[in-house]
Design an enzyme around this catalytic site. Structure first.
Site, mmCIF file in Angstrom:
data_model
loop_
_atom_site.group_PDB
_atom_site.id
_atom_site.type_symbol
_atom_site.label_atom_id
_atom_site.label_comp_id
_atom_site.label_asym_id
_atom_site.label_seq_id
_atom_site.Cartn_x
_atom_site.Cartn_y
_atom_site.Cartn_z
ATOM 1 N N LYS A 53 34.775 27.617 -46.129
ATOM 2 C CA LYS A 53 36.091 27.213 -45.616
ATOM 3 C C LYS A 53 36.253 27.615 -44.150
ATOM 4 O O LYS A 53 36.778 26.846 -43.338
ATOM 5 C CB LYS A 53 37.193 27.823 -46.489
ATOM 6 N N GLN A 97 41.683 33.828 -52.344
ATOM 7 C CA GLN A 97 40.527 33.429 -53.126
ATOM 8 C C GLN A 97 40.534 34.093 -54.497
ATOM 9 O O GLN A 97 40.690 35.304 -54.607
ATOM 10 C CB GLN A 97 39.231 33.782 -52.381
ATOM 11 N N ASP A 120 46.743 25.512 -51.030
ATOM 12 C CA ASP A 120 45.960 25.315 -52.257
ATOM 13 C C ASP A 120 46.740 24.507 -53.290
ATOM 14 O O ASP A 120 46.179 24.022 -54.266
ATOM 15 C CB ASP A 120 45.557 26.671 -52.870
#
Length: 296
Positions: A53, A97, A120
């Site tokens: 990312k 994460q 997200d």
């Protein structure tokens, strides 16, 4: 003739478009989109995902910040780190994460991320807005699937879509998205999972199968009717002594047996995977521009 859906190629095309838009933003005097990633501990897979990312941010001209924390961090300390990012107007998007250490409640963390920075698409407000058909950040993997269907002009209206897997990250939002009144939607959707008694029979009725169960090569030719579209979201490391790395990446679909009978299929790797990160970048660009949640 079966056709392979080339997710890597589509992702590269989308990256070029995003990078161009970022250049135009900066040229107009505005700052580049800024993505923040929080990584707790040193999980190998998480390290790889976050590194990819950050690399994508560099390629597209985004700013990025990686906040690393020891696995012993308390939940209260992690929540405060999230709040600090929420309150920073120069930070547009935030991802935490997963997985997190067992002593930290991931739902509490996700709910603490401000919806406007939840690129997200995991916050209940974004999930609820998506379900109502309102503008929202859509989870990256489901959005990637939609973009692949659009790129290949795959007809979805009036089709029977069977989603295999009910996770909050992929299966559940995918089932909602495929039935909505949208060019990549208007399906009749059946959501199946590990407890579905007649799963094979359900899949045999599908015009579109979206496999997101997390079981390597679970979907075989016996599940697929001729001409069906098969989207494989699965990605599992399987031991393979013939590989230099010692493992191979397998999807939820037995590609070799399914490929001859389907109309379209995504491979693993280079199918849905590359689209996931691009979708995250697209959400971050939307956040920087204030498209879904206007900037103060």
């Amino acid at each position: 003739m079966s056709q392979i859906i080339d997710g890597k190629m589509v992702a590269e095309s989308m990256k070029a478009s995003i990078a161009k838009e970022v250049q135009e933003l900066v040229a107009s005097g505005k700052r580049a989109p800024h993505l923040v990633a929080i990584l707790v501990g040193n999980n190998g897979a998480s390290e790889t995902y976050v590194a990819n990312k950050v690399k994508s941010c560099e390629e597209l001209g985004f700013a990025s910040t990686l906040l690393r924390f020891d696995p012993s961090i308390s939940e209260a300390e992690l929540l405060q780190a999230v709040i600090d990012v929420n309150n920073n107007p120069d930070m547009d998007g935030l991802i935490v994460q997963l997985p997190l250490p067992n002593h930290i409640n991931p739902d509490r963390v996700m709910e603490t991320i401000h919806p406007s920075k939840d690129v997200d698409g995991f916050h209940p407000i974004n999930i609820g807005r998506m379900a109502k058909g309102l503008p929202a950040y859509i989870s990256a993997t489901p959005q990637g699937v939609l973009d692949l269907l659009a790129y290949y002009n795959i007809e979805t209206a009036g089709k029977h879509c069977v989603v295999v897997g009910r996770s909050q990250i992929v299966g559940l939002p995918m089932s909602i998205l495929m039935q909505r009144n949208h060019p990549q939607g208007n399906c009749t959707v059946t959501l199946t999972h590990s407890r579905t008694a007649n799963l094979e029979e359900m899949c045999q009725q599908a015009d579109i199968i979206i496999a997101a169960l997390g079981k390597p090569e679970f979907i075989t030719a016996a599940h697929v009717k001729p001409g069906a579209v098969v989207i494989d979201v699965g990605l599992t490391r399987v031991e393979d002594a013939s590989k230099k790395s010692g493992f191979a990446l397998k999807g939820d679909v037995d590609f070799e047996s399914v490929f001859p009978i389907c109309s379209y299929i995504t491979p693993v790797p280079k199918g849905v995977g590359p689209m996931t990160i691009v979708s995250l970048m697209k959400n971050t660009l939307l956040a920087a521009k204030g498209v879904i949640y206007p900037k103060n």
